[in-house]
Design an enzyme around this catalytic site. Structure first.
Site, PDB file in Angstrom:
ATOM      1  N   GLU A 482       0.857  -1.191   0.000  1.00 18.18           N
ATOM      2  CA  GLU A 482       0.000   0.000   0.000  1.00 18.18           C
ATOM      3  C   GLU A 482       0.891   1.237   0.000  1.00 18.18           C
ATOM      4  O   GLU A 482       1.194   1.790  -1.024  1.00 18.18           O
ATOM      5  CB  GLU A 482      -0.962   0.007   1.192  1.00 18.18           C
ATOM      6  CG  GLU A 482      -2.032  -1.052   1.059  1.00 18.18           C
ATOM      7  CD  GLU A 482      -3.266  -0.746   1.897  1.00 18.18           C
ATOM      8  OE1 GLU A 482      -3.843   0.347   1.768  1.00 18.18           O
ATOM      9  OE2 GLU A 482      -3.657  -1.626   2.687  1.00 18.18           O
ATOM     10  N   GLU A 759      -1.322  -1.018  13.372  1.00 21.05           N
ATOM     11  CA  GLU A 759      -2.527  -0.654  12.622  1.00 21.05           C
ATOM     12  C   GLU A 759      -3.785  -0.998  13.400  1.00 21.05           C
ATOM     13  O   GLU A 759      -4.724  -0.232  13.458  1.00 21.05           O
ATOM     14  CB  GLU A 759      -2.540  -1.413  11.291  1.00 21.05           C
ATOM     15  CG  GLU A 759      -3.812  -1.195  10.494  1.00 21.05           C
ATOM     16  CD  GLU A 759      -3.763  -1.837   9.127  1.00 21.05           C
ATOM     17  OE1 GLU A 759      -3.051  -2.851   8.970  1.00 21.05           O
ATOM     18  OE2 GLU A 759      -4.424  -1.317   8.211  1.00 21.05           O
TER      19      GLU A 759
HETATM   20  C1  BGC Z   1      -5.000   1.373   5.143  1.00 20.80           C
HETATM   21  C2  BGC Z   1      -5.553   2.298   6.197  1.00 20.80           C
HETATM   22  C3  BGC Z   1      -6.666   3.054   5.536  1.00 20.80           C
HETATM   23  C4  BGC Z   1      -7.738   2.023   5.318  1.00 20.80           C
HETATM   24  C5  BGC Z   1      -9.061   2.529   4.867  1.00 20.80           C
HETATM   25  C6  BGC Z   1      -6.072   0.399   4.834  1.00 20.80           C
HETATM   26  O1  BGC Z   1      -5.721  -0.555   3.918  1.00 20.80           O
HETATM   27  O2  BGC Z   1      -3.818   0.781   5.526  1.00 20.80           O
HETATM   28  O3  BGC Z   1      -4.744   2.871   7.054  1.00 20.80           O
HETATM   29  O4  BGC Z   1      -7.044   4.223   6.117  1.00 20.80           O
HETATM   30  O5  BGC Z   1      -7.267   1.008   4.461  1.00 20.80           O
HETATM   31  O6  BGC Z   1      -9.836   1.563   4.262  1.00 20.80           O
END
Ligand code: BGC
Length: 896
Positions: A482, A759
């Site tokens: 990401e 996270e």
């Molecule tokens: C990200 C997040 C993001 C979220 C929202 C994730 O895959 O890592 O931090 O805000 O998706 O869907």
């Protein structure tokens, strides 16, 4: 005490500020110490502007001073004529009181340097890329480009290289690397804005024969990245360098631009990819390729690619650089993720960076391979959470020893596994490996410490998650496939970030991208910026509460810290467009209750397979955020003197709040009984009156206690929950939550060995195994947003006016802590609050020592002491500890 020499800054740039875009850069200064009675009444700026005249001379354009009667010292207007392209100004400032206590002029500051970059019309260079068939992607080698050139005359007076690329570029002059910047030119939507970096290369150029060269790689321009396997060629199918070297000599000015005369060849990087890593084959390096005299006859010509020069722009923030090195804390023999035998290296700290290896000599063709991961499971590197990011670097030896570091990749990791290392012991490997920490090279501006080592480790983890994720743009995570500019993450974290580092230039730059992407998508702020294809799930036109609100709340947070009204002016249209878009969706009922929402993303009850399944209604979150952002726009409008807008958006905010109450509040009490619903209702000011706020705070405290002091909030509630408690008289409950070791909580993460913020609350499960969910990163900053509360409430240092011109010293001791302190480099200089419980003659005392910067005043609000307003300098307040324990509310200074 005399007045210290001011420290001068130019915009948000570092010194020396080369290649800037502003023709009238604003100036700021602070004076660290001054006599108690000193107040700036007047300042004097002296500046000397010079520019090369093209004929080998440097001409003085202006040499002037201006005396201005003003007490302003933050982002004051440029005093001189607008800077022409290439013009260089050396600026100094001094101040005087001017009032009855005038002691004459204080000392001059050291000179600050600002040099304007090129404008579109100044560019003669062309964007050039490899002119040979690069072959299929799988075997494509990153190209080298070069040319030799002659510098006339006998003295090089100055030389500047203006550099950018489609792809990533690293330049060399006469065999030496130019600058220390990494991942240039960073990531912007390149067809809209392509940043150019300027380097002083006077010392690298010499009269006579010279050569310039460029390493190029795919980077964000045409590399593979994004969801579900990612996409290639997002901005084009080519790579190219745009370089303009301008050398001023005693025989005139020479301009050497990239153009059709350059030559190209495949280089030694057989793979160079942001997610997957890099392979360097030392056997393929053409020795001396960037030195004069190198024979490039066998190299191919280059291809000139069209480029709209109006997209070229100067960066607002600092480039990515190596900002430190980590040495291994342990090296052990261990199997890798696929059972391969090798060395397991623990750097002791999760971070973004890459290894520099000093590999001993070994037979040509020996491959040393490095794999990276954030965590171990069962003693083995755990790579599943990287998803489709191979994060693997390789160096292929040519027989000789080599010191090598990848050029065009970066990884998020704490552990590395090395295979193919020639011989040696664990000690040898430990001595031969360092990790180079990479991120935007911002100055540190904030610190916190307390009597609780676990709390200090939590704060340190927040700092490391910031560092790991401020890599040119504010990303969600540095390790998996990401690394995108997720708007919700920085929305939650911006106030914390603005305290800890000088993020102003970097985030201002990213906000330009946010605005331009938002314009492309009709007012919608995409969930990540820059926008890239979103796989099965994400489209650019999705309006998501808490994410799109980055358009209003990030500028608000930056302005609060920096007093940068110019930034507000620039972002105003974007902030308004977002609120207009969403209020249109809400319609006359003022409830935003339709459409997909991320809500309180990753609240701790969300199961691994469904991060959306939160306890709090996502539409409650959405309407709460609409009220919050409407109020933010009203405030921004007021700061900009747009009174009509201020009134209009204040009315909108009030109407949305009323609609929220109509739907989610019954007889003054939130109907949704979750931590996040109460926190939003309290902090966003959505409840009918003070009494209702107080009751919501009580109920929230009950919920926290009933949950055994565990966190019940995700991305929406976590930045607010501690404030919701402390601002409603529930300080004990706030401390209960903050200092809890029960899972889930902040300190439970610390107890499980976290060195960054995770996270999800349970990225690592209590048994030490990794959460099976897809959303399992160990380095996301959003849940670290509680650090803002540590600074403002626990230590008690908070801005009351933008830029801390008026600030609060309002510590709220509790939770059994015996000491806490916070320090921040405000635009006016260092502000600091440190409190401790100390033994006094009459029993324990709360002693609060604090420092108020010159040019500011502090409202002092120490529990048990009479409120006071004080000016700059060092101060101390002492109260009996017992008196300080009377319940007090924390002021809500910075949120809501
Ligand atoms: C990200 C997040 C993001 C979220 C929202 C994730 O895959 O890592 O931090 O805000 O998706 O869907």
């Amino acid at each position: 005490m005399s007045t210290a020499a001011p420290t001068l800054r130019v915009e948000h740039h570092q010194q020396p500020a080369l290649g800037v875009g502003e023709d009238r850069p604003r100036l700021s200064w602070h004076v660290e110490t001054a006599p108690t009675a000193y107040r700036q009444g007047t300042y004097e700026v002296a500046w000397r502007t010079t520019a090369p005249d093209g004929a080998g001379q440097v001409r003085t354009l202006e040499d002037a001073t201006a005396v201005v009667e003003s007490d302003d010292q933050v982002l004051v207007p440029w005093p001189g004529a607008p800077l022409a392209p290439r013009a260089r100004a050396e600026v100094r400032v001094r101040t005087r009181d001017g009032g009855p206590d005038d002691a004459g002029w204080g000392p001059w500051s050291e000179p600050a340097v600002v040099e304007r970059g090129l404008t579109a019309a100044e560019w003669t260079a062309e964007l050039v890329g490899p002119g040979y068939d690069e072959g299929p992607v799988a075997t494509r080698r990153a190209p080298l480009l070069r040319r030799g050139f002659e510098v006339p005359g006998s003295v090089v007076r100055s030389a500047r290289l203006h550099l950018t690329a489609h792809g990533l570029v690293e330049a060399e002059l006469n065999g030496r690397r130019v600058g220390a910047d990494e991942l240039v030119p960073g990531w912007t939507p390149y067809d809209d804005r392509l940043r150019v970096y300027a380097y002083d290369v006077t010392d690298l150029v010499r009269p006579g024969e010279n050569a310039v060269g460029a390493w190029l790689a795919d980077g964000w321009f045409r590399g593979r990245y994004g969801f579900e396997g990612g996409t290639r060629d997002l901005y084009g199918t080519h790579v190219g360098v745009l370089a303009q070297l301008e050398v001023v000599t005693d025989a005139g000015t020479v301009v050497v631009g990239s153009d059709a005369s350059w030559r190209s060849a495949p280089g030694p990087l057989t793979r160079a990819d942001l997610y997957d890593g890099e392979t360097y084959d030392a056997r393929l390096l053409p020795a001396g390729w960037s030195e004069p005299g190198f024979d490039d006859a066998a190299w191919a010509p280059v291809v000139v690619h069209p480029l709209d020069r109006t997209v070229l722009a100067a960066p607002d923030g600092p480039p990515v650089r190596c900002t430190g090195e980590l040495v291994p804390v342990s090296v052990t023999r261990a199997a890798g993720p696929d059972g391969e035998d090798g060395w397991l290296v623990d750097l002791g700290q999760n971070h973004s960076g890459r290894l520099r290896l000093s590999v001993p000599a070994a037979p040509a063709g020996t491959v040393v391979r490095v794999r990276h991961a954030e965590v171990l499971q069962g003693g083995t590197l755990y790579t599943r959470t990287l998803r489709e990011a191979a994060a693997t670097d390789e160096v292929v030896l040519d027989g000789a020893a080599i010191t090598w570091e990848p050029r065009f990749t970066v990884h998020g990791f704490r552990y590395a596994h090395l295979t193919g290392w020639p011989g040696g012991t664990a000690q040898d490997v430990a001595a031969a490996v360092v990790s180079r920490v990479l991120h935007s090279d911002m100055a540190r501006t904030g610190w916190f410490a307390s009597s609780d080592p676990a709390l200090d480790r939590l704060h340190e983890n927040v700092v490391w998650s910031l560092r790991s994720n401020f890599v040119d743009i504010p990303t969600d995570c540095p390790q998996r496939d990401e690394r995108l500019g997720w708007t919700g993450d920085i929305q939650a974290f911006a106030p914390t970030a603005a305290f800890l580092y000088d993020v102003h230039g970097m985030l201002a730059d990213w906000l330009r991208t946010l605005s331009s992407e938002q314009r492309r998508f009709g007012g919608t702020v995409p969930v990540y910026v820059p926008w890239i294809p979103g796989g099965r799930f994400w489209r650019p036109e999705q309006d998501v509460a808490g994410w799109g609100d980055a358009a209003t709340l990030v500028p608000e947070a930056l302005h609060r810290d920096s007093a940068d009204v110019g930034l507000l002016e620039r972002q105003y249209a974007s902030a308004v467009a977002w609120v207009d878009k969403v209020s249109g969706l809400a319609g006359p009922g003022r409830l935003w209750d339709a459409g997909m929402q991320l809500g309180d993303w990753l609240d701790p009850t969300a199961p691994p397979e469904d991060p959306l399944r939160a306890q709090t209604d996502p539409h409650l979150v959405a309407t709460a955020y609409l009220a919050r952002s409407a109020r933010a726009v009203a405030d921004l409008a007021r700061a900009l003197g747009r009174d009509d807008d201020a009134a209009r958006y204040a009315t909108l905010a009030a109407e949305v709040a009323a609609a929220y109450r109509g739907r989610y509040v019954d007889s003054g009490d939130p109907t949704h009984d979750t931590q996040t619903a109460h926190a939003l209702s309290v902090v966003f000011g959505l409840l009918p009156d003070e009494d209702a706020r107080r009751r919501a705070g009580e109920r929230l405290a009950e919920l926290v206690r009933a949950g055994g002091n565990t966190v019940g909030t995700g991305f929406a509630g976590t930045p607010l929950v501690a404030d919701a408690l402390s601002s409603t008289g529930q300080l004990d409950a706030a401390y209960g939550l903050l200092l809890s070791h029960a899972s889930p909580s902040w300190l439970a993460m610390v107890d499980l060995g976290a060195t960054t913020i995770w996270e999800r609350w349970d990225s690592m499960l209590a048994d030490g195994t990794v959460n099976p969910g897809e959303m399992t990163s160990f380095n996301h900053y959003a849940l670290g947003s509680v650090a803002d509360w540590l600074h403002r409430v626990v230590a008690g240092l908070a801005p009351l006016e933008p830029g801390y011109r008026r600030l609060a010293v309002a510590p709220r001791p509790g939770g059994g802590l015996t000491r806490a302190e916070a320090r921040h480099v405000t635009p006016y200089g260092v502000a600091e609050v440190a409190w401790a419980i100390e033994a006094g003659g009459e029993g324990d005392e709360l002693v609060v020592r604090f420092r108020v910067p010159v040019g500011t005043t502090a409202e002092v609000d120490v529990p048990g002491a009479a409120p006071a307003v004080v000016g700059h300098g060092e101060h101390e307040v002492r109260v009996p500890a017992r008196a300080a324990q009377a319940p007090v509310e924390a002021r809500t200074t910075s949120v809501g």
